[in-house]
Design an enzyme around this catalytic site. Structure first.
Site, short mmCIF file in Angstrom:
data_model
loop_
_atom_site.label_atom_id
_atom_site.label_comp_id
_atom_site.label_asym_id
_atom_site.label_seq_id
_atom_site.Cartn_x
_atom_site.Cartn_y
_atom_site.Cartn_z
N LYS A 185 46.33 46.47 44.81
CA LYS A 185 46.23 47.07 43.89
C LYS A 185 44.62 48.14 44.14
CE LYS A 185 48.67 44.52 40.67
NZ LYS A 185 49.12 44.18 39.32
N ASN A 219 49.93 42.53 46.85
CA ASN A 219 49.33 43.98 46.48
C ASN A 219 48.01 44.00 45.90
OD1 ASN A 219 49.42 46.27 45.06
ND2 ASN A 219 50.77 45.86 43.50
N GLY A 254 50.25 40.44 35.77
CA GLY A 254 48.86 40.30 35.62
C GLY A 254 48.39 39.72 33.94
N GLU A 257 53.16 49.72 37.33
CA GLU A 257 51.96 50.48 37.15
C GLU A 257 52.25 52.00 37.40
OE1 GLU A 257 49.37 47.80 38.89
OE2 GLU A 257 49.95 46.29 37.46
N GLY A 309 50.13 39.72 42.99
CA GLY A 309 48.90 40.73 42.59
C GLY A 309 47.75 39.94 42.75
N GLY A 310 47.19 39.56 41.36
CA GLY A 310 45.94 38.99 41.27
C GLY A 310 45.62 37.61 42.34
N SER A 358 52.56 37.14 38.02
CA SER A 358 51.88 36.05 37.95
C SER A 358 52.16 34.65 38.84
CB SER A 358 51.67 35.40 36.11
OG SER A 358 50.89 36.41 35.57
N HIS A 360 56.47 50.72 41.52
CA HIS A 360 55.81 49.54 40.65
C HIS A 360 55.67 49.94 39.29
CE1 HIS A 360 52.60 46.72 39.42
NE2 HIS A 360 52.87 46.01 40.70
N GLU A 408 60.13 42.26 39.21
CA GLU A 408 58.70 42.11 38.34
C GLU A 408 58.85 42.33 36.90
OE1 GLU A 408 55.46 42.32 41.40
OE2 GLU A 408 55.75 44.53 40.81
C1 PEP Z 1 51.97 43.12 40.82
O1 PEP Z 1 51.23 43.54 40.40
O2 PEP Z 1 52.86 43.30 41.57
C2 PEP Z 1 52.07 41.70 40.25
C3 PEP Z 1 52.74 40.68 40.57
O3 PEP Z 1 50.76 41.22 39.75
P1 PEP Z 1 50.10 39.83 39.32
O4 PEP Z 1 50.57 38.89 40.33
O5 PEP Z 1 48.82 39.90 39.00
O6 PEP Z 1 51.12 39.54 38.18
#
Ligand code: PEP
Length: 251
Positions: free
Chosen positions: A11, A9, A173, A97, A234-235, A213, A95, A167
């Site tokens: 983002k 993702n 994040g 967010e 994500g990251g 993460s 999600h 999640e």
């Molecule tokens: C996400 O936003 O779906 C996510 C898991 O982000 P991160 O891996 O950065 O924690």
């Protein structure tokens, strides 16, 4: 046996040129990789470029959201047919967010999930608790509420086409991932809930991803758990090396 699925993702990161480069790097490294299904979710403005690069390959395209209506006066929104035209196959829905910043509710997640299914897009339905909810012992209750809300009125035949991403909001994040045991407990709870809502066959078919993460150095532990069927990243999906590191950590 459920095949692992690793989804990135991106983002609100990377314009079309940088997205094209990342997609190409991922494709170069992951082409023919059969360890996991691979999905990437760039921003809307990058979907077209990325679609042209990965089309016909084993790297599949996801949107980060979609609206439940087909068209009309919904400023800023994207509908399923605009996505399908670009060969998008998945949509990340609900999600945290979106829930936190953009008024996403169980009801809107449900409407989006139904529309995605009706139009043959695969929903990746996100669920998970905040830190406060975990600390007050509400993790399972929150996940149950999110899952039941998202799947309200959805038949077993459609439910098995969906993917769920657990999640924990406190892990997204933050660099603080759930331990493999913490994640496995919740995944097993969700799978059991799916058995109650549908049946054993549905519960053992639906893939449940972990997100929060996940990185190359913690992925193997998480992905080795019996109810963790992949990751929503994500990251660490913003660099080809780390995304590939996670794919290669799949058992
Ligand atoms: C996400 O936003 O779906 C996510 C898991 O982000 P991160 O891996 O950065 O924690």
């Amino acid at each position: 046996m459920r095949k692992k699925l690793i989804a990135g993702n991106w983002k609100m990161n990377l314009g079309p040129a940088d997205s094209a480069k990342l997609a190409q790097d991922i494709l170069n490294a992951a082409s023919g990789n059969d360890k996991a299904d691979i999905v990437i979710a760039p921003t809307y403005t990058s979907l077209d470029r990325v679609s042209g690069i990965i089309h016909g390959s084993n790297v599949k395209l996801s949107a980060q959201d979609m609206h439940w209506e087909e068209q009309g006066a919904f400023t800023g929104k994207i509908s399923w047919d605009m996505l399908k035209e670009l060969n998008v196959e998945y949509a990340i829905l609900g999600h945290s967010e979106q829930r936190t910043f953009f008024h996403e509710t169980n009801q809107t997640v449900n409407m989006k999930t139904k529309k995605a299914l009706e139009k043959s897009l695969i929903p990746i339905v996100c669920v998970g608790e905040t830190l406060e909810e975990r600390e007050s012992g509400k993790t399972n209750a929150v996940c149950e509420d999110h899952v039941r809300g998202a799947f309200q009125g959805i038949s077993k035949e459609d439910a098995v086409k969906c993917i769920i991403a657990y999640e924990p909001v406190w892990a997204i994040g933050t660099g603080k991932n759930a331990t493999p045991e913490q994640a496995q407990d919740v995944h097993a709870f969700i799978r059991n809930l799916l058995k109650e809502m549908y049946d054993e066959g549905a519960a053992s078919t639906i893939r449940i991803l972990y997100g929060g993460s996940m990185k190359p150095d913690n992925a193997a532990g998480l992905l080795s758990k019996p109810d963790i069927d992949g990751g929503l990243i994500g990251g660490a999906s913003l660099k080809a090396d780390s995304f590939l590191g996670i794919i290669n950590a799949a058992p």
